[in-house]
Design a protein around this motif. Sequence first.
Motif, PDB file in Angstrom:
ATOM      1  N   TYR A 112      35.149  46.796  49.247  1.00 30.91           N
ATOM      2  CA  TYR A 112      36.465  46.170  49.314  1.00 30.91           C
ATOM      3  C   TYR A 112      37.568  47.202  49.497  1.00 30.91           C
ATOM      4  O   TYR A 112      38.502  47.001  50.271  1.00 30.91           O
ATOM      5  CB  TYR A 112      36.677  45.375  48.025  1.00 30.91           C
ATOM      6  CG  TYR A 112      38.009  44.680  47.962  1.00 30.91           C
ATOM      7  CD1 TYR A 112      39.029  45.173  47.141  1.00 30.91           C
ATOM      8  CD2 TYR A 112      38.259  43.543  48.715  1.00 30.91           C
ATOM      9  CE1 TYR A 112      40.259  44.534  47.079  1.00 30.91           C
ATOM     10  CE2 TYR A 112      39.480  42.908  48.663  1.00 30.91           C
ATOM     11  CZ  TYR A 112      40.467  43.406  47.838  1.00 30.91           C
ATOM     12  OH  TYR A 112      41.674  42.776  47.774  1.00 30.91           O
ATOM     13  N   ARG A 113      37.438  48.360  48.784  1.00 30.09           N
ATOM     14  CA  ARG A 113      38.542  49.310  48.792  1.00 30.09           C
ATOM     15  C   ARG A 113      38.503  50.272  49.969  1.00 30.09           C
ATOM     16  O   ARG A 113      39.492  50.924  50.251  1.00 30.09           O
ATOM     17  CB  ARG A 113      38.535  50.101  47.487  1.00 30.09           C
ATOM     18  CG  ARG A 113      38.877  49.213  46.346  1.00 30.09           C
ATOM     19  CD  ARG A 113      39.305  49.947  45.115  1.00 30.09           C
ATOM     20  NE  ARG A 113      39.616  48.962  44.093  1.00 30.09           N
ATOM     21  CZ  ARG A 113      39.358  49.118  42.821  1.00 30.09           C
ATOM     22  NH1 ARG A 113      38.766  50.221  42.409  1.00 30.09           N
ATOM     23  NH2 ARG A 113      39.682  48.180  41.962  1.00 30.09           N
ATOM     24  N   ARG A 121      34.678  39.266  53.221  1.00 23.61           N
ATOM     25  CA  ARG A 121      35.928  38.815  52.654  1.00 23.61           C
ATOM     26  C   ARG A 121      35.874  37.366  52.201  1.00 23.61           C
ATOM     27  O   ARG A 121      36.884  36.687  52.139  1.00 23.61           O
ATOM     28  CB  ARG A 121      37.076  38.937  53.656  1.00 23.61           C
ATOM     29  CG  ARG A 121      37.287  40.309  54.167  1.00 23.61           C
ATOM     30  CD  ARG A 121      38.701  40.759  53.833  1.00 23.61           C
ATOM     31  NE  ARG A 121      38.895  42.120  54.292  1.00 23.61           N
ATOM     32  CZ  ARG A 121      38.553  43.164  53.568  1.00 23.61           C
ATOM     33  NH1 ARG A 121      38.039  42.999  52.379  1.00 23.61           N
ATOM     34  NH2 ARG A 121      38.756  44.375  54.020  1.00 23.61           N
ATOM     35  N   ASN A 140      41.918  49.527  38.217  1.00 24.25           N
ATOM     36  CA  ASN A 140      41.098  48.472  37.655  1.00 24.25           C
ATOM     37  C   ASN A 140      41.411  48.323  36.174  1.00 24.25           C
ATOM     38  O   ASN A 140      41.242  49.259  35.400  1.00 24.25           O
ATOM     39  CB  ASN A 140      39.619  48.840  37.847  1.00 24.25           C
ATOM     40  CG  ASN A 140      38.696  47.716  37.448  1.00 24.25           C
ATOM     41  OD1 ASN A 140      39.088  46.795  36.742  1.00 24.25           O
ATOM     42  ND2 ASN A 140      37.464  47.788  37.921  1.00 24.25           N
ATOM     43  N   PRO A 141      41.915  47.147  35.777  1.00 24.87           N
ATOM     44  CA  PRO A 141      42.283  46.991  34.364  1.00 24.87           C
ATOM     45  C   PRO A 141      41.086  47.078  33.431  1.00 24.87           C
ATOM     46  O   PRO A 141      41.237  47.260  32.230  1.00 24.87           O
ATOM     47  CB  PRO A 141      42.920  45.599  34.308  1.00 24.87           C
ATOM     48  CG  PRO A 141      42.427  44.901  35.523  1.00 24.87           C
ATOM     49  CD  PRO A 141      42.188  45.939  36.560  1.00 24.87           C
ATOM     50  N   HIS A 165      46.456  45.526  45.771  1.00 29.06           N
ATOM     51  CA  HIS A 165      45.067  45.571  45.347  1.00 29.06           C
ATOM     52  C   HIS A 165      44.441  46.947  45.582  1.00 29.06           C
ATOM     53  O   HIS A 165      43.623  47.389  44.789  1.00 29.06           O
ATOM     54  CB  HIS A 165      44.241  44.509  46.089  1.00 29.06           C
ATOM     55  CG  HIS A 165      44.239  43.194  45.376  1.00 29.06           C
ATOM     56  ND1 HIS A 165      43.818  42.042  45.956  1.00 29.06           N
ATOM     57  CD2 HIS A 165      44.621  42.856  44.130  1.00 29.06           C
ATOM     58  CE1 HIS A 165      43.927  41.038  45.112  1.00 29.06           C
ATOM     59  NE2 HIS A 165      44.418  41.503  43.982  1.00 29.06           N
ATOM     60  N   HIS A 166      44.825  47.553  46.660  1.00 29.60           N
ATOM     61  CA  HIS A 166      44.193  48.840  46.952  1.00 29.60           C
ATOM     62  C   HIS A 166      44.568  49.906  45.925  1.00 29.60           C
ATOM     63  O   HIS A 166      43.729  50.688  45.495  1.00 29.60           O
ATOM     64  CB  HIS A 166      44.626  49.339  48.340  1.00 29.60           C
ATOM     65  CG  HIS A 166      43.821  48.736  49.436  1.00 29.60           C
ATOM     66  ND1 HIS A 166      42.510  49.043  49.636  1.00 29.60           N
ATOM     67  CD2 HIS A 166      44.133  47.845  50.384  1.00 29.60           C
ATOM     68  CE1 HIS A 166      42.049  48.368  50.677  1.00 29.60           C
ATOM     69  NE2 HIS A 166      43.021  47.627  51.148  1.00 29.60           N
ATOM     70  N   TYR A 189      36.625  38.081  46.498  1.00 33.00           N
ATOM     71  CA  TYR A 189      37.025  39.373  45.960  1.00 33.00           C
ATOM     72  C   TYR A 189      35.898  39.910  45.097  1.00 33.00           C
ATOM     73  O   TYR A 189      35.245  39.142  44.400  1.00 33.00           O
ATOM     74  CB  TYR A 189      38.275  39.233  45.086  1.00 33.00           C
ATOM     75  CG  TYR A 189      39.535  38.989  45.867  1.00 33.00           C
ATOM     76  CD1 TYR A 189      40.379  37.928  45.553  1.00 33.00           C
ATOM     77  CD2 TYR A 189      39.904  39.833  46.909  1.00 33.00           C
ATOM     78  CE1 TYR A 189      41.539  37.703  46.254  1.00 33.00           C
ATOM     79  CE2 TYR A 189      41.059  39.619  47.627  1.00 33.00           C
ATOM     80  CZ  TYR A 189      41.874  38.548  47.295  1.00 33.00           C
ATOM     81  OH  TYR A 189      43.028  38.333  47.990  1.00 33.00           O
ATOM     82  N   ARG A 235      46.148  49.495  42.932  1.00 37.59           N
ATOM     83  CA  ARG A 235      46.184  49.135  41.511  1.00 37.59           C
ATOM     84  C   ARG A 235      44.922  49.628  40.817  1.00 37.59           C
ATOM     85  O   ARG A 235      43.828  49.530  41.350  1.00 37.59           O
ATOM     86  CB  ARG A 235      46.268  47.620  41.439  1.00 37.59           C
ATOM     87  CG  ARG A 235      46.191  47.016  40.081  1.00 37.59           C
ATOM     88  CD  ARG A 235      46.447  45.523  40.213  1.00 37.59           C
ATOM     89  NE  ARG A 235      45.271  44.825  40.668  1.00 37.59           N
ATOM     90  CZ  ARG A 235      44.352  44.352  39.851  1.00 37.59           C
ATOM     91  NH1 ARG A 235      44.463  44.515  38.559  1.00 37.59           N
ATOM     92  NH2 ARG A 235      43.301  43.715  40.332  1.00 37.59           N
ATOM     93  N   MET A 265      44.456  40.972  52.288  1.00 33.97           N
ATOM     94  CA  MET A 265      44.623  41.560  50.969  1.00 33.97           C
ATOM     95  C   MET A 265      45.880  42.398  50.969  1.00 33.97           C
ATOM     96  O   MET A 265      46.291  42.935  51.984  1.00 33.97           O
ATOM     97  CB  MET A 265      43.356  42.349  50.594  1.00 33.97           C
ATOM     98  CG  MET A 265      43.291  43.752  51.107  1.00 33.97           C
ATOM     99  SD  MET A 265      41.986  44.090  52.295  1.00 33.97           S
ATOM    100  CE  MET A 265      42.825  44.011  53.849  1.00 33.97           C
ATOM    101  N   GLU A 279      35.873  42.880  39.144  1.00 30.22           N
ATOM    102  CA  GLU A 279      36.318  44.153  38.600  1.00 30.22           C
ATOM    103  C   GLU A 279      35.816  44.387  37.191  1.00 30.22           C
ATOM    104  O   GLU A 279      35.832  45.505  36.698  1.00 30.22           O
ATOM    105  CB  GLU A 279      37.857  44.198  38.592  1.00 30.22           C
ATOM    106  CG  GLU A 279      38.434  44.328  39.994  1.00 30.22           C
ATOM    107  CD  GLU A 279      39.933  44.405  39.951  1.00 30.22           C
ATOM    108  OE1 GLU A 279      40.549  43.626  39.195  1.00 30.22           O
ATOM    109  OE2 GLU A 279      40.502  45.262  40.653  1.00 30.22           O
TER     110      GLU A 279
END
Lengths: 437, 367
Positions: A61-62, A113, B10-11, B5-6, A116, B8, B1, A119
């Motif tokens: 994703y990143r 996609r 990860n909490p 998001h990129h 998401y 930030r 997106m 996390e």
Amino acid sequence: MCIFLPVFFLLYYMAGPRRKNFVLLIGSLCFYIPAVWEYPWQLTLLLASLVTDFYLGLWIYRKPRSKNLLFAAGLLLHLAVLGGCKYALGILPLGLSFYTFQGISYLADVRRRKVYPEEDLVAFSAYYLCFALITSGPITRYEQIRAQLHKRPALSGALGKGLETFVIGLGLKVLLANHVSRIWTGTAGIGYESVSTALAWMAAYAYSFRILFDFAGYSMMAIGIGRMLGLPIPQNFDRPYLSKTMTVFWRRWHMTLGAWFRDYVYIPLGGSRKGAFRTILNLAVVWLLTGIWHGSTLNFLLWGGLLFAVIFLEKFLYGRFLERSHVLGHLYMLLLIPLSWSVFAITDLTELELFFTRLFPFFGMGPESPFPGDWMKYLNLYGLWLGLCALFVTPLPKWIYDRLPRILKVPVLLAILGLSLYSLYLGAGDPFLYSTF
Amino acid sequence: MTQRHHNRKNPYRESNRLLVSIYLLLGTVAILLPFLPGKAAQFWTDPAGFITGAGQPAPEEEELTPRELADRMLAEAAAQEAADGAEDTSDVQGTEPAGTSSLTPGDAEGQAAAGDPATEGAGEISPEQAADPAQAGTGEDTLRTPDDPIAPEPDPEPLSMANTLFIGDSRTVGLFEYGGLTETDFFCETGLSVHNIYKKELSVAGSEKMTLEQLLELHDEVPYSKIYIMIGINELGTKNLEGNIEAYEALVKDLTERQFGAEIFVQANLHVTKARSDRDRNINNEKIDLYNEMIEEMAIGYDLHYLDVNPVFDDGEGNLSTTYTGGDDAHLRAKYYEQWVQWIIEQTAEILNVPLPESAPEDAQTP
């Protein structure tokens, strides 16, 4: 199990929203670890797979530029592990086929996609390790439960409905499948060369019933637990034996597997949109893969090929005709179902051939059964179960059950539960059939 | 997106890292487990034993009472003697057809037609002689050597399996269904054991259901000439082998008293496959062998014949060979029951010193 489930659910219901995933995670580990006690490396494999998929998902994703490379790496790793264990080494770690496919679907969906990536490793682990799914599915895609994973719906009615589904599934598996399977195992024990034609057919039907109720029952148990957890595990069976063609059958049998092959193999290859020849090729690939997913011996390849041939003929020749018929389609399937399952059930090709000479003794091959009354003996012993199985293939029992007032449903469920536990106690317990895949 | 998001963070970063470390720990421990030596390993493989301070993981053997232990030692000693003695007599089985060579097919036919099968067993050979305990202590067919001048003359009547009774459990059911013995009575059922045999009501030769007592009453006047018994596998689940053998003795005593003159053959229980034996705590070949030894001893004590078909179907390591099974780990494939019956017939003929029946394929005399 009888201790694990109540304790687990108590803790689960008491836990707050975020803690629920954590409890599920711990609970699933408590389930998996004793199950692989003799081969602890399977746990390591599972955890490694879990962590790899988690981080790959995030990276895909990143780093959109490397997404294809990352996805390919993940895919190859999964396939290498699955292929290596199952086919090269001949060992099957618990749940490997299922969590591998779930993992691949996750990476593919993130890459496309469609969803998401997750996390929160706790949430992801709860999904990945979920004890209801890990043994034998249903193959649940991340995007199907994502919302509920993060926020459970109100669980007030969930326990009741979930238990209902669970108990019915248990009954199907323990009462119907386990008993009728004895016809098949008895026949195999006798040796196909000594079995009469009548018994051979009876055994083929018995196996067909057995595999249906074993797997559908197990899936219902999983779905029921999912309900109790607040997770919508997808349906896996939809009265498959009422289908009129093999094509439709495979949209109603092990639905999550069929959907997986459709969405991640057939459609990416072009499906039916690239001309007749390509369609045929794509179908062949899907069915051969389906065959080898189920087992590593030759008969599974033969089985996959057989299904492909049948579906090919249906698609290009007589499928629509059968679909529109009222009786013919059912008669057609009445023959094809036990025959195709026979190929699936017998792993040794010589034995398989022997069995078919018993089913079709027209060519003078094979001796007469020395015990001509063998089918009567089995009918006496298990006729009741055969009859019940045939009944439960139809929608009639459910139709009756749905119309019962709630007050009556409870004793029915209790009776099923009681009988099932008693039956298990008597030692009729079998391992889940599909967990060997 | 979105850009958010990129970039930030990860909490869940912290908890993720923690969890990954836990997984790493679990995974490493899991991999290393098989390699841990000694006591530490025992904690993982036998936690109950470790906690209860039992020390070494308990071996898989059953606990023997002193009586059982003594019996076992006796049986082992007897078996050792038999092994020494049986070596010379193993030839006998190979040359057995030679013993019948004096009989021409014509004679056999003439005599068989007139013969009453009921007297054949009670002829010149009395049960005592046939099962002479002084000869190698196993009671197996080590009774006669071709050169023995004292051996009585062979009874000219060939062996018949009519007026014969088989008693047993699911293995005997197999003999009934697939063995090809059409003139023989069978009192057998899956699950039959010495503890429930008198309560069973079974159909014999197509009759109405009857108990064993009723069956024996029917054959009071004209007792069976031969009775074969194979029981034991179903009662192995009960730990008390002594109780089992007591019940078996009671059965055998009852039969000898009520079926006077009958030759009684007690059969060793058939082995199970290695796979079954390895995983089943109760029904495994070690226990079967032990019980068979006790049965053999009992047979000697009551002057009965003892047959052990296991060498025919074994894999060389004391397990039922999977060559002979069809996926069932405790029963033969149907087609081998005929072979078993043939073996029983041959053994019986030898023990009773009678010629084989006419129709036996092994009878090389018939053209």
